[in-house]
Design a protein around this motif. Structure first.
Motif, PDB file in Angstrom:
ATOM      1  N   HIS A 179       0.868  -1.165  -0.161  1.00 26.85           N
ATOM      2  CA  HIS A 179       0.054  -0.093  -0.034  1.00 26.85           C
ATOM      3  C   HIS A 179       0.951   1.358   0.102  1.00 26.85           C
ATOM      4  O   HIS A 179       2.179   1.158   0.119  1.00 26.85           O
ATOM      5  CB  HIS A 179      -1.018  -0.081   1.288  1.00 26.85           C
ATOM      6  CG  HIS A 179      -0.400   0.178   2.565  1.00 26.85           C
ATOM      7  ND1 HIS A 179       0.351  -0.551   3.064  1.00 26.85           N
ATOM      8  CD2 HIS A 179       0.019   1.596   3.212  1.00 26.85           C
ATOM      9  CE1 HIS A 179       1.167  -0.124   4.188  1.00 26.85           C
ATOM     10  NE2 HIS A 179       0.741   1.141   4.190  1.00 26.85           N
ATOM     11  N   ASP A 181       0.708   5.812   1.073  1.00 32.11           N
ATOM     12  CA  ASP A 181       0.317   6.719   2.064  1.00 32.11           C
ATOM     13  C   ASP A 181       0.450   8.016   1.365  1.00 32.11           C
ATOM     14  O   ASP A 181       1.170   8.123   0.354  1.00 32.11           O
ATOM     15  CB  ASP A 181       1.038   6.645   3.569  1.00 32.11           C
ATOM     16  CG  ASP A 181       0.767   5.206   4.057  1.00 32.11           C
ATOM     17  OD1 ASP A 181      -0.231   4.956   4.407  1.00 32.11           O
ATOM     18  OD2 ASP A 181       1.997   4.690   4.282  1.00 32.11           O
ATOM     19  N   HIS A 253       4.725   0.033  -0.082  1.00 27.25           N
ATOM     20  CA  HIS A 253       5.447  -0.561   0.741  1.00 27.25           C
ATOM     21  C   HIS A 253       4.633  -1.924   1.523  1.00 27.25           C
ATOM     22  O   HIS A 253       3.557  -1.606   1.738  1.00 27.25           O
ATOM     23  CB  HIS A 253       6.029   0.254   2.197  1.00 27.25           C
ATOM     24  CG  HIS A 253       5.048   1.044   2.610  1.00 27.25           C
ATOM     25  ND1 HIS A 253       4.806   2.167   2.022  1.00 27.25           N
ATOM     26  CD2 HIS A 253       4.382   1.352   3.796  1.00 27.25           C
ATOM     27  CE1 HIS A 253       3.967   2.726   2.677  1.00 27.25           C
ATOM     28  NE2 HIS A 253       3.334   2.220   3.660  1.00 27.25           N
TER      29      HIS A 253
HETATM   30 FE   LIG Z   1       1.925   2.717   5.123  1.00 28.22          FE
END
Ligand SMILES: [Fe+2]
Length: 387
Positions: A179, A181, A253
């Motif tokens: 995912h 961010d 990551h």
């Molecule tokens: Fe994360």
């Protein structure tokens, strides 16, 4: 012939494979992988700011501990356990989302219930949004050390909430699938160890590596270690006690907890990374807008941009020491990197957008476009531009 450090890393990867079959490595792959390893290096503020400006992940050993007195005199591991003990005694009725590894289920638990789960050690689970600010946890952990250069805190209420300064707990065997961010992040480890594997999000998508935040998926995001290893942006590291991982937002990551882990994490925008973050948010769209059906977060990029612009203008009249603490001296490097990295078509689009241009125009760099070109729109309350 491998040295002891490489043998220890191989053992860590072998352990990770026992938790996640996609970490499927031969010894030959491992030799290639060593070229992508991010080793821990001693912390300095300049090293951190340079990593931000260069958009390179960094593991920095010896970042000042965020643990407050009196727990700060304990070793990091004892401090971590004391904090969990305080959670166990807490009467806080707020609940936080805990992910259970066995079935991927999310359950809402109070801090004392999370501490109980941690002590029982019967479930593999993880929690990353146990917020510290404005909770009893703020008496134990000081956000200022990890966030004193964070310009999100100088922006609107909505932008400040993107900091998500959190206590992180993860049991051995926990896997957080691929995912990304929104802002860059920092992760300070008090206890335990995690394996982090990361790569540029869009290079990864082109190579078939999925990202749960950038695709609409109903299955675990696909990860292939050979495809990952073939990418120039592939990096990995092991984060242990007293290490802080700086991870730029453009890296998807995958994280595997190798030993029961306790740490502190948060997201930030600072002077050395502001241009690249705002450029990506304008061009790709921020993740915070993905499920924002009421458009309540539509103004956040503009709010953050204005806070950055005001900070840059203010620092021109401040002592060099104030600027140094905020990474003012790294603006030029970050601008040069953005100019080198972005294709001209993307730069032209950004140059017409005041959320990018109002910052860029205040940084002396060889911008490829003229200051005379008109903006596509104006931001409210924008300070006057200075070149
Ligand atoms: Fe994360």
């Amino acid at each position: 012939m491998w040295d002891g450090g490489q043998e220890a890393l191989w053992e860590s990867l072998s352990k990770a494979r026992s938790f996640d079959a996609s970490i499927d490595l031969s010894r030959i792959d491992f030799d290639h992988m060593m070229a992508r390893y991010v080793p821990p290096r001693g912390y300095s503020r300049e090293r951190l700011f340079k990593a931000m400006a260069d958009r390179e992940p960094a593991v920095l050993a010896g970042y000042p501990s965020p643990v407050r007195p009196p727990l700060d005199v304990l070793g990091l591991c004892d401090a971590a356990r004391s904090i969990v003990k305080r959670m166990a005694e807490s009467s806080d009725e707020s609940t936080y989302s805990v992910t259970m590894r066995a079935d991927g289920r999310r359950v809402q638990l109070r801090p004392r219930e999370i501490a109980e789960l941690w002590h029982k050690q019967t479930e593999v689970f993880g929690i990353s949004d146990l917020y510290i600010r404005n909770t009893f946890m703020e008496e134990l952990i000081d956000p200022s050390g990890l966030s004193n250069f964070n310009l999100l805190l100088k922006a609107s209420h909505g932008a400040r909430s993107q900091e998500m300064f959190s206590f992180v707990i993860s049991a051995e065997g926990m896997v957080t699938d691929s995912h990304s961010d929104d802002p860059d992040s920092s992760n300070f480890c008090l206890e335990g160890r995690k394996l982090w594997i990361f790569w540029d999000t869009y290079a990864g998508l082109a190579a078939g590596l999925q990202d749960a935040e950038r695709l609409l998926l109903t299955t675990i995001p696909r990860f292939d270690i050979k495809a990952w290893l073939s990418m120039p942006s592939a990096r990995w590291c092991i984060v242990g006690p007293n290490d802080t991982l700086f991870l730029p937002a453009n890296f998807t990551h995958k994280v595997i907890t190798l030993e029961n882990y306790i740490g502190v994490g948060g997201f930030y925008v600072s002077l050395p990374n502001c241009l690249s973050l705002i450029a990506d948010w304008i061009y790709r769209g921020p993740l915070w807008s993905k499920l924002d059906r009421k458009s309540s977060k539509a103004m956040l990029i503009g709010d953050i941009s204005l806070a950055v612009q005001k900070t840059i203008l203010r620092l021109r009249d401040c002592s060099p020491a104030v600027g140094q603490a905020l990474g003012y001296g790294f603006l030029d490097l970050s601008a040069q990197n953005v100019i080198r990295r972005l294709p001209r078509s993307q730069m032209a689009m950004l140059w017409s957008d005041p959320r990018f241009r109002n910052i860029a125009e205040n940084i002396a760099a060889p911008w490829p476009l003229s200051n005379d070109l008109p903006l596509a729109f104006q931001l409210g309350n924008s300070p006057s531009r200075r070149s």
